[in-house]
Scaffold this active site. Structure first.
Site, mmCIF file in Angstrom:
data_model
loop_
_atom_site.group_PDB
_atom_site.id
_atom_site.type_symbol
_atom_site.label_atom_id
_atom_site.label_comp_id
_atom_site.label_asym_id
_atom_site.label_seq_id
_atom_site.Cartn_x
_atom_site.Cartn_y
_atom_site.Cartn_z
ATOM 1 N N ASP A 1 43.566 30.611 32.196
ATOM 2 C CA ASP A 1 44.593 30.215 33.165
ATOM 3 C C ASP A 1 44.001 29.285 34.220
ATOM 4 O O ASP A 1 44.628 28.287 34.615
ATOM 5 C CB ASP A 1 45.200 31.440 33.832
ATOM 6 N N LYS B 1 29.673 39.723 32.051
ATOM 7 C CA LYS B 1 29.295 40.403 33.292
ATOM 8 C C LYS B 1 28.291 41.505 32.943
ATOM 9 O O LYS B 1 28.396 42.653 33.386
ATOM 10 C CB LYS B 1 30.544 40.972 33.967
ATOM 11 N N ASP C 1 41.343 35.694 29.360
ATOM 12 C CA ASP C 1 42.710 35.526 29.865
ATOM 13 C C ASP C 1 42.695 34.852 31.233
ATOM 14 O O ASP C 1 43.426 33.886 31.491
ATOM 15 C CB ASP C 1 43.371 36.903 29.945
ATOM 16 N N TYR D 1 42.236 45.808 27.803
ATOM 17 C CA TYR D 1 43.681 45.770 27.561
ATOM 18 C C TYR D 1 44.157 47.121 27.036
ATOM 19 O O TYR D 1 43.951 47.473 25.881
ATOM 20 C CB TYR D 1 44.026 44.613 26.612
ATOM 21 N N ASP E 1 31.707 35.392 37.266
ATOM 22 C CA ASP E 1 31.977 34.920 38.618
ATOM 23 C C ASP E 1 31.406 33.527 38.833
ATOM 24 O O ASP E 1 32.037 32.668 39.471
ATOM 25 C CB ASP E 1 31.451 35.910 39.662
#
Length: 353
Positions: free
Chosen positions: A248, A187, A244, A133, A220
């Site tokens: 969602d 990751k 984030d 961010y 993933d």
């Protein structure tokens, strides 16, 4: 006990869903004899026009002084550049109040259809102040830059301190709420140094909580597993951008982003915040679903040691969503914002009678 909540309505549908939230929270507070006060301040385009900033310093100071903050949606992508006063109020408050944890539950409601038909009941703990961010990962200036035309770069920040805070918050929540598993999503096969550090820290914390099952899943694979079998997850702890995106997805699988509550939490401050955006295309039309912000306010009341108020709000909200006749139009019901709010308040009084 007296509490003061700072209410920042924001842009688009923000004023409508903030009004609805205040009505529901005020009704729940009255049911339980809580002395509750609301202080309203402007942010977003209204503040920009009046004070040349989308979040004036006076609002930040008011947020520090309040017992809690209720933050409405903002149209920050449409704001002018930072030098012209176009700051993202959400990012600013997270940094200024040290709101390091973004807690996002995803829970399906009985009787309310979900995209896959599978029930969902999980909570995502998202680190809130670092990662990719760009507006919050450097002390000064953005974390992305263009060294030469046509070449853009971004910096990713991951620290032991921040990883420890979000990890400890996730495991403490799991213990307190009777959750059985914490999953670190990462990751590290590609981001070996940054996610490697994150996992190293989370593993250390997991070792201090032997009664909580712990595992790790690549981001993933986590997206696929969420769609295929959301029951695979209980509490997820992850870095900023992954959290984030995954939250969602999880809340959409649970019934829709418009239902998704969220709490930003720090050592000394807390802010309720709807997960969805400002939806300017339906602003002022009595079409907005206020569930997300109302549910977020319930989370805030629980954090402020008002569990009975929080439970009353959440119980009434869940009951309203479970009945086709008391749903808003976006989830197949007949009601607008105001009528839905009235229904929630009626159910709240019935429940607490």
């Amino acid at each position: 006990m007296a509490l003061k909540l700072l209410c920042l309505a924001g842009d688009g549908i923000g004023p409508e869903i903030m009004a609805a939230t205040q009505m529901v929270v005020a009704a729940a507070a009255a049911c339980h004899g809580l002395d509750l006060q609301f202080e309203d301040r402007e942010i977003g385009f209204a503040a920009l026009e009046a004070q040349q900033s989308t979040i004036p310093e006076s609002v930040i100071e008011a947020a520090r002084a309040a017992d809690g903050v209720v933050l409405g949606p903002v149209s920050h992508n449409a704001y002018p550049p930072r030098k012209a006063g176009g700051l993202n109020p959400s990012g600013v408050l997270r940094k200024e109040l040290d709101l390091f944890a973004n807690i996002r539950p995803a829970t399906s409601v009985a009787g309310l259809p979900t995209p896959t038909g599978a029930p969902v009941d999980l909570v995502i703990f998202r680190e809130n102040l670092e990662g990719f961010y760009a507006d919050r990962n450097l002390h000064s200036g953005p974390g992305e830059f263009m060294p030469v035309p046509g070449v853009a770069m971004a910096m990713r920040l991951v620290t032991r301190h921040a990883s420890e805070r979000i990890g400890r918050a996730a495991f403490a929540y799991a213990e307190r709420e009777g959750r059985k598993r914490v999953t670190a999503v990462h990751k590290a096969n590609v981001l070996r140094t940054t996610d490697g550090l994150f996992l190293e820290v989370i593993r250390e914390i997991a070792a201090d909580h032997p009664d909580i099952a712990y595992d790790e899943v690549l981001v993933d694979a986590a997206t696929a597993l969420l769609v295929r079998d959301p029951s695979r997850f209980d509490v997820i702890v992850t870095t900023n951008m992954f959290g984030d995106i995954l939250s969602d997805l999880a809340t959409e699988l649970a019934g829709g982003l418009g239902l998704a509550a969220s709490l930003n939490l720090g050592p000394h401050h807390a802010a309720a915040q709807a997960q969805h955006g400002s939806a300017p295309d339906i602003a002022g039309q009595d079409k907005a679903n206020p569930t997300s912000l109302i549910g977020s306010a319930a989370m805030l009341m629980a954090q402020l040691d008002c569990p009975s108020v929080a439970l009353s709000i959440q119980t009434a909200l869940t009951e309203a969503l479970s009945r086709p006749a008391t749903r808003t139009a976006d989830i197949g019901g007949p009601l607008g914002t105001k009528a839905f709010t009235d229904s929630v308040i009626d159910l709240l009084w019935e429940t607490d009678a």
